[in-house]
Design a protein around this motif. Structure first.
Motif, PDB file in Angstrom:
ATOM      1  N   ASN A  20    -105.219 -28.706 -38.629  1.00 59.63           N
ATOM      2  CA  ASN A  20    -103.802 -29.004 -38.768  1.00 59.63           C
ATOM      3  C   ASN A  20    -103.504 -30.491 -38.628  1.00 59.63           C
ATOM      4  N   GLN A  21    -104.379 -31.252 -37.972  1.00 56.67           N
ATOM      5  CA  GLN A  21    -104.139 -32.668 -37.757  1.00 56.67           C
ATOM      6  C   GLN A  21    -104.773 -33.542 -38.831  1.00 56.67           C
ATOM      7  N   SER A  22    -105.446 -32.938 -39.787  1.00 52.08           N
ATOM      8  CA  SER A  22    -106.085 -33.745 -40.826  1.00 52.08           C
ATOM      9  C   SER A  22    -105.022 -34.433 -41.672  1.00 52.08           C
ATOM     10  N   LYS A  23    -105.382 -35.587 -42.243  1.00 53.07           N
ATOM     11  CA  LYS A  23    -104.460 -36.340 -43.067  1.00 53.07           C
ATOM     12  C   LYS A  23    -104.118 -35.549 -44.321  1.00 53.07           C
ATOM     13  N   PRO A  24    -102.853 -35.590 -44.747  1.00 49.68           N
ATOM     14  CA  PRO A  24    -102.517 -34.892 -45.986  1.00 49.68           C
ATOM     15  C   PRO A  24    -103.236 -35.555 -47.156  1.00 49.68           C
ATOM     16  N   MET A  25    -103.760 -34.739 -48.048  1.00 52.88           N
ATOM     17  CA  MET A  25    -104.494 -35.267 -49.199  1.00 52.88           C
ATOM     18  C   MET A  25    -103.522 -35.834 -50.225  1.00 52.88           C
ATOM     19  N   ASP A  26    -104.041 -36.655 -51.078  1.00 56.38           N
ATOM     20  CA  ASP A  26    -103.274 -37.219 -52.165  1.00 56.38           C
ATOM     21  C   ASP A  26    -103.303 -36.260 -53.355  1.00 56.38           C
ATOM     22  N   ALA A  27    -103.570 -34.989 -53.055  1.00 53.33           N
ATOM     23  CA  ALA A  27    -103.748 -33.996 -54.111  1.00 53.33           C
ATOM     24  C   ALA A  27    -102.503 -33.851 -54.971  1.00 53.33           C
ATOM     25  N   THR A  28    -101.329 -33.951 -54.372  1.00 60.24           N
ATOM     26  CA  THR A  28    -100.113 -33.761 -55.150  1.00 60.24           C
ATOM     27  C   THR A  28    -100.013 -34.811 -56.255  1.00 60.24           C
ATOM     28  N   LYS A  29    -100.267 -36.072 -55.924  1.00 62.43           N
ATOM     29  CA  LYS A  29    -100.252 -37.127 -56.944  1.00 62.43           C
ATOM     30  C   LYS A  29    -101.315 -36.859 -57.996  1.00 62.43           C
ATOM     31  N   ASN A  30    -102.499 -36.488 -57.548  1.00 62.82           N
ATOM     32  CA  ASN A  30    -103.593 -36.221 -58.481  1.00 62.82           C
ATOM     33  C   ASN A  30    -103.281 -35.015 -59.360  1.00 62.82           C
ATOM     34  N   GLU A  31    -102.702 -33.979 -58.768  1.00 65.47           N
ATOM     35  CA  GLU A  31    -102.339 -32.807 -59.565  1.00 65.47           C
ATOM     36  C   GLU A  31    -101.282 -33.172 -60.604  1.00 65.47           C
ATOM     37  N   PRO A  99    -107.643 -28.615 -56.363  1.00 63.12           N
ATOM     38  CA  PRO A  99    -107.821 -29.916 -55.718  1.00 63.12           C
ATOM     39  C   PRO A  99    -109.057 -29.866 -54.819  1.00 63.12           C
ATOM     40  N   SER A 100    -109.805 -30.942 -54.775  1.00 68.89           N
ATOM     41  CA  SER A 100    -111.017 -31.010 -53.961  1.00 68.89           C
ATOM     42  C   SER A 100    -111.099 -32.383 -53.311  1.00 68.89           C
ATOM     43  N   GLY A 101    -110.687 -32.465 -52.063  1.00 66.50           N
ATOM     44  CA  GLY A 101    -110.687 -33.752 -51.387  1.00 66.50           C
ATOM     45  C   GLY A 101    -109.585 -34.634 -51.928  1.00 66.50           C
ATOM     46  N   ASP A 102    -109.660 -35.922 -51.630  1.00 65.16           N
ATOM     47  CA  ASP A 102    -108.583 -36.820 -52.046  1.00 65.16           C
ATOM     48  C   ASP A 102    -108.865 -37.547 -53.359  1.00 65.16           C
ATOM     49  N   LYS A 103    -110.038 -37.312 -53.963  1.00 63.93           N
ATOM     50  CA  LYS A 103    -110.369 -38.013 -55.204  1.00 63.93           C
ATOM     51  C   LYS A 103    -110.722 -37.088 -56.369  1.00 63.93           C
ATOM     52  N   HIS A 104    -110.781 -35.781 -56.138  1.00 61.58           N
ATOM     53  CA  HIS A 104    -111.254 -34.883 -57.188  1.00 61.58           C
ATOM     54  C   HIS A 104    -110.269 -33.757 -57.477  1.00 61.58           C
ATOM     55  N   LEU A 123    -112.708 -21.757 -76.362  1.00 60.25           N
ATOM     56  CA  LEU A 123    -113.798 -22.230 -75.529  1.00 60.25           C
ATOM     57  C   LEU A 123    -113.341 -22.420 -74.081  1.00 60.25           C
ATOM     58  N   PRO A 124    -113.881 -21.607 -73.143  1.00 59.05           N
ATOM     59  CA  PRO A 124    -113.581 -21.844 -71.730  1.00 59.05           C
ATOM     60  C   PRO A 124    -114.315 -23.097 -71.253  1.00 59.05           C
ATOM     61  N   ILE A 125    -113.591 -23.938 -70.505  1.00 64.32           N
ATOM     62  CA  ILE A 125    -114.124 -25.224 -70.065  1.00 64.32           C
ATOM     63  C   ILE A 125    -113.761 -25.449 -68.598  1.00 64.32           C
ATOM     64  N   CYS A 126    -114.605 -26.175 -67.904  1.00 62.35           N
ATOM     65  CA  CYS A 126    -114.323 -26.606 -66.540  1.00 62.35           C
ATOM     66  C   CYS A 126    -114.588 -28.111 -66.481  1.00 62.35           C
ATOM     67  N   THR A 127    -113.616 -28.872 -65.975  1.00 61.01           N
ATOM     68  CA  THR A 127    -113.773 -30.316 -65.850  1.00 61.01           C
ATOM     69  C   THR A 127    -113.519 -30.740 -64.415  1.00 61.01           C
ATOM     70  N   ILE A 128    -114.373 -31.613 -63.929  1.00 58.77           N
ATOM     71  CA  ILE A 128    -114.183 -32.235 -62.623  1.00 58.77           C
ATOM     72  C   ILE A 128    -113.737 -33.672 -62.890  1.00 58.77           C
ATOM     73  N   PHE A 129    -112.503 -33.964 -62.514  1.00 54.76           N
ATOM     74  CA  PHE A 129    -111.966 -35.313 -62.661  1.00 54.76           C
ATOM     75  C   PHE A 129    -112.103 -36.045 -61.327  1.00 54.76           C
ATOM     76  N   THR A 130    -112.571 -37.290 -61.379  1.00 51.84           N
ATOM     77  CA  THR A 130    -112.548 -38.162 -60.211  1.00 51.84           C
ATOM     78  C   THR A 130    -111.431 -39.173 -60.459  1.00 51.84           C
ATOM     79  N   ILE A 131    -110.533 -39.283 -59.493  1.00 58.99           N
ATOM     80  CA  ILE A 131    -109.354 -40.130 -59.645  1.00 58.99           C
ATOM     81  C   ILE A 131    -109.345 -41.164 -58.521  1.00 58.99           C
ATOM     82  N   GLU A 132    -109.262 -42.425 -58.916  1.00 60.64           N
ATOM     83  CA  GLU A 132    -109.195 -43.514 -57.944  1.00 60.64           C
ATOM     84  C   GLU A 132    -108.100 -44.482 -58.368  1.00 60.64           C
ATOM     85  N   ASN A 133    -107.246 -44.828 -57.426  1.00 60.54           N
ATOM     86  CA  ASN A 133    -106.140 -45.757 -57.697  1.00 60.54           C
ATOM     87  C   ASN A 133    -105.284 -45.308 -58.877  1.00 60.54           C
TER      88      ASN A 133
END
Length: 151
Positions: A20-31, A99-104, A123-133
């Motif tokens: 519960n004390q972990s920092k909120p992820m930047d997932a919302t921006k990334n999403e 969402p996976s961590g603060d960069k993926h 075509l079913p596809i899965c993509t892992i995006f890495t997002i920085e800045n």
């Protein structure tokens, strides 16, 4: 035995409190970024979509060959414009965003289109995006690019 049970409860409480004390992820921006990405894709706005990447991004994509391939924004836009020429109604339907961590962000989606000869693909596809800045630095895409043989 009672001490062991109390110790287990103690560790469980600490574990829950730490989560519960972990920092909120930047997932919302990334999403939001990825949602915008698929809007540009489905609008066939390859320039805007390519501008969501860094100047040169790392790709893993069966259509580009094995391993990691670096692509410039122009190469990204050109690749999708060429694909769009072959399939004018090219469309991606997002199934789920993970969402996976603060960069993926992992995206499961289905790509569809119709060629000028009316042949269709799905075509079913899965993509892992890495997002920085706020930009996509890596686009690792996985799909089965082998056609099934009919018996």
């Amino acid at each position: 035995m009672r001490k062991i049970a109390m110790l287990m409860v103690f560790f469980l409480i600490i574990s829950c409190n730490n989560q519960n004390q972990s920092k909120p992820m930047d997932a919302t921006k990334n999403e939001q970024l990825i949602k915008q990405y698929f809007e540009h894709f489905n609008n066939h706005d390859w320039k805007k979509m390519s501008e969501m990447y860094t100047d040169t991004a790392d790709f893993k994509d069966p259509s580009l060959g094995p391993g990691i391939v670096k692509q410039t924004r122009k190469q990204i836009a050109d690749k999708y414009a060429e694909l769009n020429a072959a399939f004018p109604d090219l469309h991606d339907k997002v199934v789920q965003v993970y969402p996976s961590g603060d960069k993926h962000i992992i995206v499961e989606f289905v790509s569809t289109g119709t060629a000028p000869d009316n042949s269709k693909f799905e075509l079913p596809i899965c993509t892992i995006f890495t997002i920085e800045n706020g930009l996509i630095t890596k686009d690792f895409t996985y799909f089965d690019n082998f056609e099934e043989e009919e018996n």
